[in-house]
Design a protein around this motif. Structure first.
Motif, mmCIF file in Angstrom:
data_model
loop_
_atom_site.group_PDB
_atom_site.id
_atom_site.type_symbol
_atom_site.label_atom_id
_atom_site.label_comp_id
_atom_site.label_asym_id
_atom_site.label_seq_id
_atom_site.Cartn_x
_atom_site.Cartn_y
_atom_site.Cartn_z
ATOM 1 N N MET A 1 -6.134 108.076 -9.817
ATOM 2 C CA MET A 1 -5.103 108.408 -8.821
ATOM 3 C C MET A 1 -3.894 107.515 -9.040
ATOM 4 N N THR A 2 -2.708 108.105 -9.087
ATOM 5 C CA THR A 2 -1.496 107.346 -9.342
ATOM 6 C C THR A 2 -1.052 106.605 -8.088
ATOM 7 N N PRO A 3 -0.196 105.559 -8.228
ATOM 8 C CA PRO A 3 0.254 104.814 -7.057
ATOM 9 C C PRO A 3 0.902 105.674 -5.995
ATOM 10 N N SER A 4 1.646 106.719 -6.396
ATOM 11 C CA SER A 4 2.380 107.526 -5.422
ATOM 12 C C SER A 4 1.500 108.537 -4.701
ATOM 13 N N THR A 5 0.320 108.862 -5.263
ATOM 14 C CA THR A 5 -0.539 109.831 -4.605
ATOM 15 C C THR A 5 -1.635 109.176 -3.780
ATOM 16 N N ALA A 6 -1.908 107.888 -4.018
ATOM 17 C CA ALA A 6 -2.947 107.197 -3.260
ATOM 18 C C ALA A 6 -2.505 107.041 -1.810
ATOM 19 N N PRO A 7 -3.403 107.259 -0.841
ATOM 20 C CA PRO A 7 -3.050 107.028 0.558
ATOM 21 C C PRO A 7 -2.557 105.597 0.753
ATOM 22 N N HIS A 8 -1.473 105.452 1.498
ATOM 23 C CA HIS A 8 -0.864 104.141 1.713
ATOM 24 C C HIS A 8 -1.275 103.618 3.084
ATOM 25 N N ILE A 9 -2.054 102.532 3.094
ATOM 26 C CA ILE A 9 -2.577 101.948 4.331
ATOM 27 C C ILE A 9 -1.827 100.652 4.620
ATOM 28 N N ARG A 141 4.807 114.486 -1.181
ATOM 29 C CA ARG A 141 4.196 113.998 -2.413
ATOM 30 C C ARG A 141 3.868 115.190 -3.298
ATOM 31 N N PHE A 142 4.203 115.060 -4.590
ATOM 32 C CA PHE A 142 3.910 116.140 -5.521
ATOM 33 C C PHE A 142 3.763 115.570 -6.923
ATOM 34 N N ALA A 143 2.734 115.991 -7.627
ATOM 35 C CA ALA A 143 2.523 115.627 -9.036
ATOM 36 C C ALA A 143 2.681 114.133 -9.289
ATOM 37 N N GLY A 144 2.252 113.310 -8.333
ATOM 38 C CA GLY A 144 2.370 111.864 -8.479
ATOM 39 C C GLY A 144 3.666 111.274 -7.966
ATOM 40 N N TRP A 145 4.636 112.129 -7.625
ATOM 41 C CA TRP A 145 5.923 111.675 -7.096
ATOM 42 C C TRP A 145 5.861 111.586 -5.575
ATOM 43 N N GLU A 146 6.737 110.756 -4.984
ATOM 44 C CA GLU A 146 6.868 110.691 -3.527
ATOM 45 C C GLU A 146 8.346 110.714 -3.158
ATOM 46 N N LEU A 147 8.724 111.690 -2.334
ATOM 47 C CA LEU A 147 10.089 111.803 -1.817
ATOM 48 C C LEU A 147 10.070 111.384 -0.358
ATOM 49 N N ASN A 148 10.602 110.200 -0.064
ATOM 50 C CA ASN A 148 10.626 109.667 1.291
ATOM 51 C C ASN A 148 11.873 110.188 1.999
ATOM 52 N N LEU A 149 11.683 110.976 3.048
ATOM 53 C CA LEU A 149 12.810 111.609 3.726
ATOM 54 C C LEU A 149 13.577 110.637 4.615
ATOM 55 N N ARG A 150 12.917 109.550 5.032
ATOM 56 C CA ARG A 150 13.595 108.591 5.909
ATOM 57 C C ARG A 150 14.436 107.589 5.126
ATOM 58 N N THR A 151 13.889 107.099 4.023
ATOM 59 C CA THR A 151 14.629 106.134 3.223
ATOM 60 C C THR A 151 15.424 106.805 2.117
ATOM 61 N N ARG A 152 15.220 108.127 1.937
ATOM 62 C CA ARG A 152 15.909 108.912 0.918
ATOM 63 C C ARG A 152 15.632 108.351 -0.484
ATOM 64 N N ALA A 236 6.672 124.848 -8.375
ATOM 65 C CA ALA A 236 5.326 125.265 -8.777
ATOM 66 C C ALA A 236 4.245 124.220 -8.498
ATOM 67 N N SER A 237 4.616 123.033 -8.035
ATOM 68 C CA SER A 237 3.643 121.987 -7.792
ATOM 69 C C SER A 237 3.022 122.122 -6.400
ATOM 70 N N GLU A 238 1.784 121.650 -6.268
ATOM 71 C CA GLU A 238 1.211 121.482 -4.942
ATOM 72 C C GLU A 238 1.952 120.329 -4.253
ATOM 73 N N VAL A 239 2.204 120.471 -2.953
ATOM 74 C CA VAL A 239 2.964 119.467 -2.215
ATOM 75 C C VAL A 239 2.156 119.000 -0.999
ATOM 76 N N GLU A 240 2.045 117.687 -0.856
ATOM 77 C CA GLU A 240 1.419 117.104 0.333
ATOM 78 C C GLU A 240 2.527 116.612 1.259
ATOM 79 N N THR A 241 2.453 116.982 2.535
ATOM 80 C CA THR A 241 3.464 116.585 3.494
ATOM 81 C C THR A 241 2.927 115.460 4.367
ATOM 82 N N LEU A 242 3.707 114.390 4.508
ATOM 83 C CA LEU A 242 3.343 113.253 5.373
ATOM 84 C C LEU A 242 4.149 113.320 6.651
ATOM 85 N N TYR A 243 3.490 112.992 7.767
ATOM 86 C CA TYR A 243 4.138 113.031 9.090
ATOM 87 C C TYR A 243 4.117 111.691 9.737
#
Length: 243
Positions: A1-9, A141-152, A236-243
């Motif tokens: 699991m890549t750093p960007s896809t691992a759950p961040h605790i 989060r998608f394909a190991g990437w993370e797009l943070n909407l708050r910090t842009r 085309a990537s699967e996307v995980e949405t964080l709330y």
């Protein structure tokens, strides 16, 4: 699991030994852990990064743990698991009434802590599919990437920050919000809310080209932003949405 896809605790506890124990155990089980010892560090981290779950000690020196839990719940919908002493039943009950999702009593088994964290994360992943929560999105989060909407911020699978223009950020956010759907250029313009100056100077096609250069493994053969000839584009990537 890549750093960007691992759950961040995020662990907030004043005891360094407990922070180290949790960091080592959760880290060994494919989770990314940040730590802090105060309410200030809690909210500073949330301002900078997308966090999936907070482990919050209710007995921080000189601070009201219940007040922190209340402020955290008012500010965000992310999961909260409380760390409490065995004799603090009233605190556990009050914490749950304030909106905490679970609690773990000290001393605790790291294995039990992991199980509880995973269970709470699963519940939130199911809830995240509900459309009425869309306005509270924090990150994609998608394909190991993370797009943070708050910090842009766009973070690569290797953990590095990739700079985006305002137009690129808006367009990538629009694509992530509708994965696997074919979107016309007009739909993308509307969803990304690009300013008119950007529309004329930088067309959707140019913005797509620039995004591909930043996120595609091979921009000349894109696998994330796919062209649907005569129709538009599809993310085309699967996307995980964080709330």
């Amino acid at each position: 699991m890549t750093p960007s896809t691992a759950p961040h605790i995020l662990v907030i506890d004043d005891d360094p030994s407990i922070r180290d124990l949790i960091t080592d155990y959760l880290g060994a089980n494919e989770m990314r852990v940040s730590t802090g010892a105060s309410g200030r560090e809690l909210f500073d981290t949330l301002d900078r990064e997308a966090v999936d779950l907070v482990l919050l000690d209710l007995k921080l020196p000189g601070e009201d743990g219940m007040l922190l839990a209340r402020q955290l719940r008012e500010r965000a919908t992310l999961p909260i698991v409380l760390l409490t002493g065995r004799s603090e039943e009233a605190d556990r009950v009050m914490g749950l009434e304030l909106g905490a999702d679970d609690y773990v009593t000290k001393p605790f088994s790291p294995r039990e802590l992991l199980a509880r964290v995973r269970a709470v994360l699963r519940r939130y992943q199911v809830q995240a599919t509900l459309p009425e929560r869309d306005h509270t999105r924090r990150a994609f989060r998608f394909a190991g990437w993370e797009l943070n909407l708050r910090t842009r911020r766009l973070v690569s699978p290797q953990g590095t920050t990739v700079e985006l223009s305002n137009g690129e950020f808006s367009l990538l956010g629009a694509l992530c919000s509708a994965p696997q759907r074919v979107l016309s250029r007009d739909q993308l313009l509307s969803m990304s809310r690009l300013h008119e100056a950007e529309v004329y100077d930088r067309t959707i096609d140019v913005q797509i080209l620039r995004l591909r250069r930043k996120i595609e493994p091979d921009p000349s053969h894109p696998v994330l932003i796919v062209t649907e000839r005569g129709a538009g584009y599809r993310f085309a990537s699967e996307v995980e949405t964080l709330y």
